[in-house]
Design a protein around this motif. Structure first.
Motif, PDB file in Angstrom:
ATOM      1  N   GLY A  29       0.789  -1.225   0.000  1.00 55.38           N
ATOM      2  CA  GLY A  29       0.000   0.000   0.000  1.00 55.38           C
ATOM      3  C   GLY A  29       0.818   1.270   0.000  1.00 55.38           C
ATOM      4  O   GLY A  29       0.259   2.359  -0.044  1.00 55.38           O
ATOM      5  N   SER A  30       2.134   1.154   0.072  1.00 55.52           N
ATOM      6  CA  SER A  30       2.983   2.346  -0.004  1.00 55.52           C
ATOM      7  C   SER A  30       3.910   2.216  -1.204  1.00 55.52           C
ATOM      8  O   SER A  30       4.059   1.134  -1.766  1.00 55.52           O
ATOM      9  CB  SER A  30       3.789   2.535   1.286  1.00 55.52           C
ATOM     10  N   ARG A  31       4.476   3.332  -1.602  1.00 55.43           N
ATOM     11  CA  ARG A  31       5.353   3.357  -2.767  1.00 55.43           C
ATOM     12  C   ARG A  31       6.737   3.835  -2.379  1.00 55.43           C
ATOM     13  O   ARG A  31       6.889   4.661  -1.481  1.00 55.43           O
ATOM     14  CB  ARG A  31       4.776   4.298  -3.828  1.00 55.43           C
ATOM     15  N   ALA A  32       7.722   3.328  -3.073  1.00 54.75           N
ATOM     16  CA  ALA A  32       9.106   3.745  -2.842  1.00 54.75           C
ATOM     17  C   ALA A  32       9.409   4.970  -3.703  1.00 54.75           C
ATOM     18  O   ALA A  32       8.890   5.111  -4.812  1.00 54.75           O
ATOM     19  CB  ALA A  32      10.061   2.614  -3.200  1.00 54.75           C
ATOM     20  N   THR A  90      12.956   7.854  -4.233  1.00 55.94           N
ATOM     21  CA  THR A  90      14.274   8.326  -3.810  1.00 55.94           C
ATOM     22  C   THR A  90      14.381   9.797  -4.167  1.00 55.94           C
ATOM     23  O   THR A  90      14.142  10.186  -5.309  1.00 55.94           O
ATOM     24  CB  THR A  90      15.395   7.530  -4.500  1.00 55.94           C
ATOM     25  N   VAL A  91      14.726  10.608  -3.169  1.00 56.91           N
ATOM     26  CA  VAL A  91      14.865  12.046  -3.360  1.00 56.91           C
ATOM     27  C   VAL A  91      16.223  12.448  -2.818  1.00 56.91           C
ATOM     28  O   VAL A  91      16.530  12.197  -1.653  1.00 56.91           O
ATOM     29  CB  VAL A  91      13.744  12.822  -2.636  1.00 56.91           C
ATOM     30  N   ASP A  92      17.030  13.050  -3.671  1.00 55.71           N
ATOM     31  CA  ASP A  92      18.371  13.496  -3.277  1.00 55.71           C
ATOM     32  C   ASP A  92      19.161  12.376  -2.604  1.00 55.71           C
ATOM     33  O   ASP A  92      19.750  12.556  -1.547  1.00 55.71           O
ATOM     34  CB  ASP A  92      18.279  14.737  -2.378  1.00 55.71           C
ATOM     35  N   ASP A  93      19.119  11.207  -3.215  1.00 56.92           N
ATOM     36  CA  ASP A  93      19.862  10.022  -2.778  1.00 56.92           C
ATOM     37  C   ASP A  93      19.403   9.439  -1.442  1.00 56.92           C
ATOM     38  O   ASP A  93      20.126   8.670  -0.813  1.00 56.92           O
ATOM     39  CB  ASP A  93      21.371  10.295  -2.730  1.00 56.92           C
ATOM     40  N   ILE A  94      18.213   9.799  -0.984  1.00 55.79           N
ATOM     41  CA  ILE A  94      17.654   9.221   0.236  1.00 55.79           C
ATOM     42  C   ILE A  94      16.383   8.469  -0.150  1.00 55.79           C
ATOM     43  O   ILE A  94      15.522   9.003  -0.854  1.00 55.79           O
ATOM     44  CB  ILE A  94      17.330  10.299   1.287  1.00 55.79           C
ATOM     45  N   ALA A  95      16.277   7.225   0.301  1.00 53.81           N
ATOM     46  CA  ALA A  95      15.116   6.388  -0.018  1.00 53.81           C
ATOM     47  C   ALA A  95      14.007   6.632   1.003  1.00 53.81           C
ATOM     48  O   ALA A  95      14.260   6.699   2.210  1.00 53.81           O
ATOM     49  CB  ALA A  95      15.513   4.921  -0.012  1.00 53.81           C
ATOM     50  N   TYR A  96      12.786   6.767   0.487  1.00 56.69           N
ATOM     51  CA  TYR A  96      11.602   6.984   1.309  1.00 56.69           C
ATOM     52  C   TYR A  96      10.522   6.003   0.885  1.00 56.69           C
ATOM     53  O   TYR A  96      10.582   5.404  -0.180  1.00 56.69           O
ATOM     54  CB  TYR A  96      11.028   8.397   1.106  1.00 56.69           C
ATOM     55  N   ARG A  97       9.482   5.904   1.713  1.00 55.65           N
ATOM     56  CA  ARG A  97       8.233   5.247   1.338  1.00 55.65           C
ATOM     57  C   ARG A  97       7.134   6.264   1.569  1.00 55.65           C
ATOM     58  O   ARG A  97       7.210   7.065   2.510  1.00 55.65           O
ATOM     59  CB  ARG A  97       7.983   3.992   2.170  1.00 55.65           C
ATOM     60  N   TRP A  98       6.120   6.250   0.715  1.00 51.39           N
ATOM     61  CA  TRP A  98       5.010   7.172   0.885  1.00 51.39           C
ATOM     62  C   TRP A  98       3.695   6.475   0.561  1.00 51.39           C
ATOM     63  O   TRP A  98       3.663   5.497  -0.176  1.00 51.39           O
ATOM     64  CB  TRP A  98       5.185   8.435   0.045  1.00 51.39           C
ATOM     65  N   ALA A  99       2.639   6.980   1.154  1.00 46.06           N
ATOM     66  CA  ALA A  99       1.307   6.436   0.931  1.00 46.06           C
ATOM     67  C   ALA A  99       0.303   7.577   0.976  1.00 46.06           C
ATOM     68  O   ALA A  99       0.544   8.617   1.587  1.00 46.06           O
ATOM     69  CB  ALA A  99       0.972   5.401   2.004  1.00 46.06           C
ATOM     70  N   LEU A 100      -0.818   7.358   0.331  1.00 48.45           N
ATOM     71  CA  LEU A 100      -1.918   8.310   0.335  1.00 48.45           C
ATOM     72  C   LEU A 100      -3.095   7.642   1.022  1.00 48.45           C
ATOM     73  O   LEU A 100      -3.474   6.524   0.662  1.00 48.45           O
ATOM     74  CB  LEU A 100      -2.285   8.680  -1.106  1.00 48.45           C
ATOM     75  N   VAL A 155      -4.332  12.305   3.068  1.00 48.48           N
ATOM     76  CA  VAL A 155      -3.098  12.539   3.809  1.00 48.48           C
ATOM     77  C   VAL A 155      -1.974  11.805   3.092  1.00 48.48           C
ATOM     78  O   VAL A 155      -2.041  10.596   2.882  1.00 48.48           O
ATOM     79  CB  VAL A 155      -3.194  12.045   5.273  1.00 48.48           C
ATOM     80  N   ILE A 156      -0.965  12.559   2.709  1.00 47.80           N
ATOM     81  CA  ILE A 156       0.233  11.976   2.129  1.00 47.80           C
ATOM     82  C   ILE A 156       1.186  11.744   3.307  1.00 47.80           C
ATOM     83  O   ILE A 156       1.550  12.694   4.002  1.00 47.80           O
ATOM     84  CB  ILE A 156       0.876  12.914   1.089  1.00 47.80           C
ATOM     85  N   VAL A 157       1.532  10.491   3.537  1.00 47.92           N
ATOM     86  CA  VAL A 157       2.415  10.142   4.650  1.00 47.92           C
ATOM     87  C   VAL A 157       3.744   9.684   4.061  1.00 47.92           C
ATOM     88  O   VAL A 157       3.776   8.828   3.174  1.00 47.92           O
ATOM     89  CB  VAL A 157       1.814   9.019   5.526  1.00 47.92           C
ATOM     90  N   VAL A 158       4.831  10.268   4.551  1.00 40.97           N
ATOM     91  CA  VAL A 158       6.172   9.957   4.043  1.00 40.97           C
ATOM     92  C   VAL A 158       7.057   9.597   5.222  1.00 40.97           C
ATOM     93  O   VAL A 158       6.979  10.218   6.281  1.00 40.97           O
ATOM     94  CB  VAL A 158       6.792  11.170   3.302  1.00 40.97           C
ATOM     95  N   VAL A 175      -1.705  13.798  -7.291  1.00 42.17           N
ATOM     96  CA  VAL A 175      -0.762  13.206  -6.348  1.00 42.17           C
ATOM     97  C   VAL A 175       0.096  12.230  -7.139  1.00 42.17           C
ATOM     98  O   VAL A 175      -0.321  11.126  -7.464  1.00 42.17           O
ATOM     99  CB  VAL A 175      -1.481  12.510  -5.179  1.00 42.17           C
ATOM    100  N   THR A 176       1.277  12.684  -7.486  1.00 43.94           N
ATOM    101  CA  THR A 176       2.210  11.932  -8.320  1.00 43.94           C
ATOM    102  C   THR A 176       3.556  11.864  -7.604  1.00 43.94           C
ATOM    103  O   THR A 176       3.800  12.626  -6.657  1.00 43.94           O
ATOM    104  CB  THR A 176       2.417  12.638  -9.673  1.00 43.94           C
ATOM    105  N   PRO A 177       4.453  11.002  -8.064  1.00 42.21           N
ATOM    106  CA  PRO A 177       5.798  10.993  -7.481  1.00 42.21           C
ATOM    107  C   PRO A 177       6.488  12.358  -7.586  1.00 42.21           C
ATOM    108  O   PRO A 177       7.235  12.750  -6.682  1.00 42.21           O
ATOM    109  CB  PRO A 177       6.532   9.923  -8.290  1.00 42.21           C
ATOM    110  N   GLY A 178       6.208  13.102  -8.639  1.00 39.95           N
ATOM    111  CA  GLY A 178       6.795  14.439  -8.770  1.00 39.95           C
ATOM    112  C   GLY A 178       6.331  15.382  -7.672  1.00 39.95           C
ATOM    113  O   GLY A 178       7.114  16.151  -7.110  1.00 39.95           O
ATOM    114  N   LEU A 179       5.037  15.325  -7.344  1.00 44.43           N
ATOM    115  CA  LEU A 179       4.512  16.156  -6.266  1.00 44.43           C
ATOM    116  C   LEU A 179       5.089  15.715  -4.931  1.00 44.43           C
ATOM    117  O   LEU A 179       5.468  16.546  -4.102  1.00 44.43           O
ATOM    118  CB  LEU A 179       2.982  16.095  -6.230  1.00 44.43           C
ATOM    119  N   VAL A 180       5.190  14.412  -4.715  1.00 45.90           N
ATOM    120  CA  VAL A 180       5.751  13.904  -3.457  1.00 45.90           C
ATOM    121  C   VAL A 180       7.213  14.333  -3.321  1.00 45.90           C
ATOM    122  O   VAL A 180       7.653  14.726  -2.235  1.00 45.90           O
ATOM    123  CB  VAL A 180       5.583  12.375  -3.349  1.00 45.90           C
TER     124      VAL A 180
END
Length: 107
Positions: free
Chosen positions: A7-10, A12-22, A30-33, A65-70
């Motif tokens: 239910g969450s997506r991977a 990477t922003v500025d070489d740091i890996a995150y997970r996010w979900a809507l 709610v966008i949770v990162v 709500v796209t990876p670009g927005l996140v």
């Protein structure tokens, strides 16, 4: 508690890996990162249902709500003091129609 892989997506922003979900929450999405390690403070960004679409932005100017927005949200949050790798308080923000975030609180 870390974000579930299901239910969450991977991302990477500025070489740091995150997970996010809507997720929905009473009139808002709610966008949770969180850092992909599952350790550290979460970022919660509240977006009014009225300003969100789920594909490309529509002719009424609503946000997609796209990876670009996140990515944009993550960078802004870090500029406003969110430290994803640090344990501690979560950061809560509101998303404006232009894609800018306003820090609401740290809880």
């Amino acid at each position: 508690m870390s974000l579930a892989r299901s239910g969450s997506r991977a991302i990477t922003v500025d070489d740091i890996a995150y997970r996010w979900a809507l997720s929905p929450d009473s009139g808002y999405d709610v966008i949770v990162v969180q850092a992909a390690t599952g350790v550290g403070a979460k970022l919660r960004v509240y977006v009014s249902y009225l300003q969100v679409v789920y594909a490309d932005a529509d002719d009424q100017g609503r946000l997609a709500v796209t990876p670009g927005l996140v990515t944009l949200i993550i960078r802004q949050a870090c500029e406003h003091g969110w430290q994803p790798g640090e344990t501690g308080l979560d950061t809560t923000c509101d998303l404006q129609a232009d894609g800018a975030i306003v820090v609401r609180a740290t809880s």
